[in-house]
Motif scaffolding. Structure first.
Motif, PDB file in Angstrom:
ATOM      1  N   THR A  29       0.831  -1.211   0.000  1.00  0.00           N
ATOM      2  CA  THR A  29       0.000   0.000   0.000  1.00  0.00           C
ATOM      3  C   THR A  29       0.863   1.258   0.000  1.00  0.00           C
ATOM      4  OG1 THR A  29      -1.787  -1.121   1.188  1.00  0.00           O
ATOM      5  CG2 THR A  29      -1.759   1.295   1.268  1.00  0.00           C
ATOM      6  N   ARG A  30       1.891   1.246   0.851  1.00  0.00           N
ATOM      7  CA  ARG A  30       2.780   2.415   0.928  1.00  0.00           C
ATOM      8  C   ARG A  30       3.476   2.653  -0.411  1.00  0.00           C
ATOM      9  NH1 ARG A  30       5.013   1.096   5.384  1.00  0.00           N
ATOM     10  NH2 ARG A  30       6.932   0.131   4.584  1.00  0.00           N
ATOM     11  N   PHE A  31       3.918   1.567  -1.040  1.00  0.00           N
ATOM     12  CA  PHE A  31       4.591   1.712  -2.324  1.00  0.00           C
ATOM     13  C   PHE A  31       3.635   2.241  -3.391  1.00  0.00           C
ATOM     14  CE2 PHE A  31       5.561  -0.121  -6.517  1.00  0.00           C
ATOM     15  CZ  PHE A  31       6.737   0.556  -6.767  1.00  0.00           C
ATOM     16  N   LYS A  32       2.433   1.690  -3.444  1.00  0.00           N
ATOM     17  CA  LYS A  32       1.470   2.109  -4.471  1.00  0.00           C
ATOM     18  C   LYS A  32       1.025   3.554  -4.258  1.00  0.00           C
ATOM     19  CE  LYS A  32       1.219  -1.470  -7.135  1.00  0.00           C
ATOM     20  NZ  LYS A  32       1.695  -1.379  -8.537  1.00  0.00           N
ATOM     21  N   GLN A  33       0.935   3.971  -3.018  1.00  0.00           N
ATOM     22  CA  GLN A  33       0.573   5.366  -2.759  1.00  0.00           C
ATOM     23  C   GLN A  33       1.643   6.308  -3.294  1.00  0.00           C
ATOM     24  OE1 GLN A  33       0.022   5.158   1.498  1.00  0.00           O
ATOM     25  NE2 GLN A  33      -2.194   4.950   1.320  1.00  0.00           N
ATOM     26  N   THR A  34       2.907   5.919  -3.123  1.00  0.00           N
ATOM     27  CA  THR A  34       4.004   6.731  -3.658  1.00  0.00           C
ATOM     28  C   THR A  34       4.000   6.708  -5.178  1.00  0.00           C
ATOM     29  OG1 THR A  34       5.323   6.203  -1.713  1.00  0.00           O
ATOM     30  CG2 THR A  34       6.490   7.105  -3.609  1.00  0.00           C
ATOM     31  N   ALA A  35       3.802   5.515  -5.754  1.00  0.00           N
ATOM     32  CA  ALA A  35       3.777   5.386  -7.210  1.00  0.00           C
ATOM     33  C   ALA A  35       2.634   6.185  -7.811  1.00  0.00           C
ATOM     34  CB  ALA A  35       3.648   3.913  -7.596  1.00  0.00           C
ATOM     35  N   ARG A  36       1.536   6.242  -7.092  1.00  0.00           N
ATOM     36  CA  ARG A  36       0.381   7.008  -7.570  1.00  0.00           C
ATOM     37  C   ARG A  36       0.717   8.487  -7.711  1.00  0.00           C
ATOM     38  NH1 ARG A  36      -4.675   6.144  -3.911  1.00  0.00           N
ATOM     39  NH2 ARG A  36      -3.423   7.410  -2.488  1.00  0.00           N
ATOM     40  N   GLY A  37       1.678   8.943  -6.920  1.00  0.00           N
ATOM     41  CA  GLY A  37       2.120  10.326  -7.047  1.00  0.00           C
ATOM     42  C   GLY A  37       3.192  10.506  -8.103  1.00  0.00           C
ATOM     43  N   SER A  38       3.974   9.447  -8.337  1.00  0.00           N
ATOM     44  CA  SER A  38       5.076   9.554  -9.295  1.00  0.00           C
ATOM     45  C   SER A  38       4.581   9.636 -10.736  1.00  0.00           C
ATOM     46  CB  SER A  38       6.023   8.357  -9.143  1.00  0.00           C
ATOM     47  OG  SER A  38       6.632   8.356  -7.876  1.00  0.00           O
ATOM     48  N   LEU A  39       3.583   8.841 -11.081  1.00  0.00           N
ATOM     49  CA  LEU A  39       3.082   8.851 -12.462  1.00  0.00           C
ATOM     50  C   LEU A  39       2.529  10.217 -12.865  1.00  0.00           C
ATOM     51  CD1 LEU A  39       1.438   5.349 -13.020  1.00  0.00           C
ATOM     52  CD2 LEU A  39       3.341   6.370 -14.284  1.00  0.00           C
ATOM     53  N   PRO A  40       1.707  10.858 -12.027  1.00  0.00           N
ATOM     54  CA  PRO A  40       1.280  12.213 -12.389  1.00  0.00           C
ATOM     55  C   PRO A  40       2.457  13.179 -12.512  1.00  0.00           C
ATOM     56  CG  PRO A  40      -0.164  11.331 -10.705  1.00  0.00           C
ATOM     57  CD  PRO A  40       0.978  10.365 -10.837  1.00  0.00           C
ATOM     58  N   GLY A  41       3.520  12.942 -11.722  1.00  0.00           N
ATOM     59  CA  GLY A  41       4.696  13.791 -11.830  1.00  0.00           C
ATOM     60  C   GLY A  41       5.352  13.667 -13.187  1.00  0.00           C
ATOM     61  N   LEU A  42       5.450  12.429 -13.692  1.00  0.00           N
ATOM     62  CA  LEU A  42       6.006  12.208 -15.026  1.00  0.00           C
ATOM     63  C   LEU A  42       5.074  12.780 -16.090  1.00  0.00           C
ATOM     64  CD1 LEU A  42       8.097  10.994 -16.928  1.00  0.00           C
ATOM     65  CD2 LEU A  42       6.962   8.768 -16.667  1.00  0.00           C
ATOM     66  N   ALA A  43       3.772  12.588 -15.897  1.00  0.00           N
ATOM     67  CA  ALA A  43       2.804  13.126 -16.861  1.00  0.00           C
ATOM     68  C   ALA A  43       2.881  14.650 -16.928  1.00  0.00           C
ATOM     69  CB  ALA A  43       1.392  12.687 -16.477  1.00  0.00           C
ATOM     70  N   GLU A  44       3.030  15.281 -15.769  1.00  0.00           N
ATOM     71  CA  GLU A  44       3.132  16.750 -15.748  1.00  0.00           C
ATOM     72  C   GLU A  44       4.401  17.219 -16.450  1.00  0.00           C
ATOM     73  OE1 GLU A  44       3.282  20.457 -12.549  1.00  0.00           O
ATOM     74  OE2 GLU A  44       3.187  18.386 -11.845  1.00  0.00           O
ATOM     75  N   MET A  45       5.492  16.482 -16.262  1.00  0.00           N
ATOM     76  CA  MET A  45       6.739  16.815 -16.941  1.00  0.00           C
ATOM     77  C   MET A  45       6.537  16.779 -18.454  1.00  0.00           C
ATOM     78  SD  MET A  45      10.316  14.652 -16.969  1.00  0.00           S
ATOM     79  CE  MET A  45      10.274  14.397 -15.201  1.00  0.00           C
ATOM     80  N   LEU A  46       5.866  15.730 -18.940  1.00  0.00           N
ATOM     81  CA  LEU A  46       5.608  15.608 -20.377  1.00  0.00           C
ATOM     82  C   LEU A  46       4.716  16.741 -20.868  1.00  0.00           C
ATOM     83  CD1 LEU A  46       4.914  11.759 -20.637  1.00  0.00           C
ATOM     84  CD2 LEU A  46       7.001  12.970 -21.309  1.00  0.00           C
TER      85      LEU A  46
END
Length: 223
Positions: free
Chosen positions: A134-151
Motif C-alpha cells: 500500500t505504501r509503495f502504491k501510494q508513492t507510485a500514484r504520485g510519481s506517475l502524475p509527476g512524469l505526466a506533468e513533466m511531459l
C-alpha cells in the motif's frame, strides 16, 4: 555506516535503514535484482539476517523502497535536464524528438532505476505485506502524475489525458526493454556467436529512444 549494537533512537534506526538501502544500491551496481539475496545484503550491511529484518520485512521491501527513492530522484532531476533540451518555440515534431531523446538518455543513465522497474510487477511486489504494498502504491500514484506533468510542460499538445497515458506506457516500455536489452549471459553468448540473431540484440537507450518517438507520434496524432 556507523555500527550500533542495537539501534534504539529514531535517528539510529533511520541511519541503519539508510545504510541498508545504500548497500542494496551498491549491490545493484554489480548484479541484477535476481542475484541480490537477503543473506548477502545482510552480510554486506554488517547485520545478522534477523537484524536486517527488524528494519525491512523482506528483500523485496528493501528494493521497493529503493525504487521509490530512485523514482523520486529521477523526477527531481530529469525535469530540469529535459527543460534545458527543449525550446518551446520549436515546431512540435522537433520538441517531441528532443523529449524522446532526452528521456531515453536520462533513463539510460540510471540503470538501477531501470533494473528495479523491470522487476517491479513480477518480483518486487511479491513477498511483501499489504502495508508495504500500500505504501509503495501510494508513492507510485504520485510519481506517475509527476512524469505526466513533466511531459505536459514540454509537450502541452499531449493534453492531460494523453500525457497520463503516455507516462504509464513509458514505465511499461522501460520494464520490458530493460529486460530484453540486458539478457542473461547465455543469451548474450548466442548473440555474439551467431550474427543472424543481431536483430534481437539492441542497446537500451537506442531502443527506448525509438520507442518513445513512436509513442509520442501516435499520441500527438490523436490531438
Amino acid at each position: 555506516m556507523t555500527t550500533f549494537q542495537r539501534a534504539r533512537s529514531e535517528e539510529q534506526r533511520s541511519e541503519r535503514r539508510l545504510g541498508i538501502l545504500l548497500t542494496a544500491s551498491a549491490m545493484l551496481s554489480e548484479m541484477p535484482v535476481s542475484e541480490v539475496s537477503l543473506n548477502e545484503l545482510s552480510r554486506r550491511a554488517g547485520l545478522a539476517k534477523s537484524g536486517l529484518l527488524r528494519y525491512f520485512e523482506s528483500r523485496e521491501a528493501v528494493l521497493l523502497e529503493l525504487l521509490t527513492l530512485a523514482a523520486r530522484d529521477f523526477l527531481a532531476e530529469a525535469g530540469e535536464q529535459l527543460a534545458s533540451l527543449v525550446d518551446a518555440q520549436d515546431p512540435l515534431e522537433v520538441r517531441a524528438e528532443a523529449v524522446a531523446s532526452g528521456l531515453a538518455a536520462s533513463f539510460g543513465a540510471r540503470p538501477m532505476l531501470c533494473e528495479l522497474l523491470s522487476a517491479q510487477a513480477g518480483v518486487l511486489e511479491y513477498n511483501v505485506s499489504v502495508e508495504v504494498a500500500t505504501r509503495f502504491k501510494q508513492t507510485a500514484r504520485g510519481s506517475l502524475p509527476g512524469l505526466a506533468e513533466m511531459l505536459r510542460k514540454l509537450l502541452p499538445e499531449l493534453g492531460q489525458e494523453h500525457s497520463g497515458q503516455a507516462a504509464t506506457l513509458i514505465i511499461l516500455l522501460i520494464g520490458g526493454l530493460w529486460t530484453h536489452t540486458n539478457p542473461a549471459p547465455a543469451v548474450r553468448a548466442v548473440y555474439r556467436a551467431d550474427p543472424s540473431f543481431s536483430f534481437m540484440d539492441s542497446e537500451f537507450t537506442d531502443a527506448l529512444h525509438r520507442s518513445l518517438s513512436v509513442l509520442f507520434a501516435g499520441f500527438l496524432t490523436l490531438g
